[in-house]
Design a protein around this motif. Structure first.
Motif, PDB file in Angstrom:
ATOM      1  N   ARG A 147      39.483  40.073  36.638  1.00 18.20           N
ATOM      2  CA  ARG A 147      39.518  38.788  36.459  1.00 18.20           C
ATOM      3  C   ARG A 147      39.495  38.087  37.794  1.00 18.20           C
ATOM      4  NH1 ARG A 147      35.818  37.777  33.378  1.00 18.20           N
ATOM      5  NH2 ARG A 147      36.522  35.826  33.861  1.00 18.20           N
ATOM      6  N   ALA A 148      40.471  38.554  38.803  1.00 17.44           N
ATOM      7  CA  ALA A 148      40.641  37.748  39.962  1.00 17.44           C
ATOM      8  C   ALA A 148      39.433  38.335  40.707  1.00 17.44           C
ATOM      9  CB  ALA A 148      42.018  38.359  40.583  1.00 17.44           C
ATOM     10  N   LEU A 149      39.101  39.434  40.752  1.00 19.88           N
ATOM     11  CA  LEU A 149      37.936  39.968  41.603  1.00 19.88           C
ATOM     12  C   LEU A 149      36.887  39.301  41.052  1.00 19.88           C
ATOM     13  CD1 LEU A 149      38.763  43.744  41.856  1.00 19.88           C
ATOM     14  CD2 LEU A 149      38.635  41.958  43.849  1.00 19.88           C
ATOM     15  N   HIS A 150      36.570  39.039  39.942  1.00 21.98           N
ATOM     16  CA  HIS A 150      35.312  38.337  39.259  1.00 21.98           C
ATOM     17  C   HIS A 150      35.094  36.969  40.150  1.00 21.98           C
ATOM     18  CE1 HIS A 150      32.346  36.281  36.741  1.00 21.98           C
ATOM     19  NE2 HIS A 150      33.408  35.204  36.838  1.00 21.98           N
ATOM     20  N   TRP A 151      36.266  36.203  40.162  1.00 22.02           N
ATOM     21  CA  TRP A 151      36.197  34.758  40.556  1.00 22.02           C
ATOM     22  C   TRP A 151      36.070  34.898  42.166  1.00 22.02           C
ATOM     23  CZ3 TRP A 151      34.805  31.019  38.379  1.00 22.02           C
ATOM     24  CH2 TRP A 151      34.743  30.744  37.080  1.00 22.02           C
ATOM     25  N   LEU A 158      34.340  37.743  48.595  1.00 21.15           N
ATOM     26  CA  LEU A 158      34.088  39.277  48.726  1.00 21.15           C
ATOM     27  C   LEU A 158      33.014  39.756  47.882  1.00 21.15           C
ATOM     28  CD1 LEU A 158      36.174  40.351  46.481  1.00 21.15           C
ATOM     29  CD2 LEU A 158      37.615  40.779  48.363  1.00 21.15           C
ATOM     30  N   ARG A 159      32.716  41.175  47.805  1.00 24.59           N
ATOM     31  CA  ARG A 159      31.853  41.886  46.807  1.00 24.59           C
ATOM     32  C   ARG A 159      32.931  42.906  46.256  1.00 24.59           C
ATOM     33  NH1 ARG A 159      25.808  42.102  47.942  1.00 24.59           N
ATOM     34  NH2 ARG A 159      25.678  40.198  49.202  1.00 24.59           N
ATOM     35  N   ALA A 160      32.822  43.146  45.129  1.00 23.80           N
ATOM     36  CA  ALA A 160      33.850  43.861  44.459  1.00 23.80           C
ATOM     37  C   ALA A 160      33.238  44.883  43.452  1.00 23.80           C
ATOM     38  CB  ALA A 160      35.032  43.369  43.966  1.00 23.80           C
ATOM     39  N   ALA A 161      33.572  45.995  43.118  1.00 21.56           N
ATOM     40  CA  ALA A 161      33.320  46.977  42.120  1.00 21.56           C
ATOM     41  C   ALA A 161      34.483  47.343  41.380  1.00 21.56           C
ATOM     42  CB  ALA A 161      32.667  48.352  42.545  1.00 21.56           C
ATOM     43  N   LEU A 241      30.123  44.342  40.450  1.00 22.72           N
ATOM     44  CA  LEU A 241      29.920  45.507  39.489  1.00 22.72           C
ATOM     45  C   LEU A 241      31.106  45.738  38.757  1.00 22.72           C
ATOM     46  CD1 LEU A 241      28.317  48.222  42.072  1.00 22.72           C
ATOM     47  CD2 LEU A 241      27.197  46.852  40.038  1.00 22.72           C
ATOM     48  N   VAL A 242      31.124  46.292  37.355  1.00 17.21           N
ATOM     49  CA  VAL A 242      32.114  46.658  36.423  1.00 17.21           C
ATOM     50  C   VAL A 242      31.550  47.783  35.730  1.00 17.21           C
ATOM     51  CG1 VAL A 242      33.773  46.001  34.644  1.00 17.21           C
ATOM     52  CG2 VAL A 242      33.021  44.130  36.393  1.00 17.21           C
TER      53      VAL A 242
END
Ligand SMILES: NC(=O)c1ccc[n+]([C@@H]2O[C@H](COP(=O)([O-])OP(=O)(O)OC[C@H]3O[C@@H](n4cnc5c(N)ncnc54)[C@H](O)[C@@H]3O)[C@@H](O)[C@H]2O)c1
Length: 318
Positions: A147-151, A158-161, A241-242
């Motif tokens: 959830r933190a990465l989503h925000w 940043l960009r995150a998977a 990406l998830v």
């Protein structure tokens, strides 16, 4: 690229670090050696002993083009007894790491999430649109970071998977699976076959599955490692990406035990014990999204092949 790999002394982190080095990346390997072994870290990596939550340390090591974050506590059963430890390491320290990465300008993060975010699902295979409902502080800690990465992605920081692994298994020769305490079925069964433990406890044989034992999705660590490399690249085109990382095929505990007996040639003792609370009957991934988004394929599909690789690596370690 210059890549920070946290947890690089652990099972999946060391295997992935080795692959990234083979691909020509510079790897900074950060691990506090709380459960990992220094000997696991690839010699070509620049090793730093320290906590992933040490923001000053991380900022001083940068800048990085990407971070692959494996470091953390991994045992769901222990998280039921000591949730505070899991929220400290897996959440509080990871948030410090993310802050250091954002402030240091690291544009891409690949995060070790887990099938534990799903809890006990009934519909199989599990795809990423199924509801998340963690059944342990461990699963909750993984979801909190997703959830933190989503925000952070949503706000353009940043960009995150987030990669939701099912059961990591197999091994490459230099990087055996060795957890302390060991909680995973294949290494436990191999130790029973190697005479390092007195047989194997099988938790429950009355589940609603084809042979009454739990069904899990075993994915070879080499296939997992490749998915991380693909995810770093895919973040050039995708902000967030998830993805599930599983083989898409389920094997029962009895099938795993049979495979270990076949590979080792040892008929070790198996004791049927009561079910453990929180163990779902079945957990099998749909990996359609990872195939589509990453171009990921499973190269190690055979359960016996996975067990044989794990055996080769494990028989050589104490
Ligand atoms: N093994 C699996 O089947 C599986 C399944 C789903 C998710 N995961 C996740 O994948 C990741 C890697 O799993 P693994 O099986 O390689 O575990 P592992 O225990 O082998 O590796 C974890 C590494 O992190 C290090 N570490 C722990 N806390 C740290 C901290 N605060 N700072 C720096 N280093 C720290 C440990 O020393 C260890 O080397 C974990 O986040 C785990 O939750 C694993």
């Amino acid at each position: 690229m210059r890549v920070l790999v946290t947890g690089a002394a652990g099972f999946i982190g060391s295997t992935t670090a080795e692959l990234l080095l083979d691909e020509g990346h510079d790897v900074v390997a950060l691990d506090d050696l709380s459960s990992g072994a220094r000997a696991n870290v690839p010699p070509r990596a620049h090793f730093v002993e320290g906590r992933c939550g040490d923001a000053t340390l991380v900022e001083g090591l940068g800048p990085f083009d990407a971070c692959v974050h494996f470091a953390g506590r991994i045992e769901p059963a222990i998280s039921m007894e000591r949730p505070e430890v899991f929220f400290d390491v897996n959440v509080a320290q990871t948030l410090q790491l993310l802050r250091a990465l954002v402030e240091g300008g690291c544009p891409r993060v690949v995060f070790s999430s887990s099938a534990a975010v799903y809890g006990n699902q009934v519909a199989m295979p599990i795809d990423e649109d199924q509801p998340v409902s963690p059944e342990s502080p461990y699963g909750e800690s993984k979801l909190a970071i997703e959830r933190a990465l989503h925000w952070l992605c949503d706000r353009g920081r940043l960009r995150a998977a987030s990669l939701r692994y099912f059961n990591a298994a197999g091994a490459t020769p230099a990087h055996p699976e060795r957890h302390a305490p060991e909680i995973h079925l294949i290494p436990l069964a191999l130790d029973a076959a190697l005479g390092r433990r007195d047989g194997l406890d099988l938790y429950g044989d009355d589940y609603p599955t084809h042979d009454g034992t739990c069904v899990r999705d075993y994915v070879h660590v080499s296939d997992l490692a490749r998915a991380h490399s693909l995810a770093i690249a895919a973040l050039a085109d995708h902000r967030e990406l998830v993805l599930n990382l599983g083989s898409g095929v389920g094997h029962s505990n009895r099938e795993v035990i049979d495979a270990v007996r076949a590979v080792t040639g040892v008929d070790f003792a198996v004791r049927v014990a009561p079910r453990r609370s929180g163990d779902p009957a079945e957990a099998v991934a749909s990996n359609d999204r990872a195939r589509a988004m990453l171009g990921w394929t499973i190269e190690h599909a055979s359960l016996e092949g996975i067990v044989a690789d794990a055996f080769e690596a494990r028989r050589n370690v104490a």
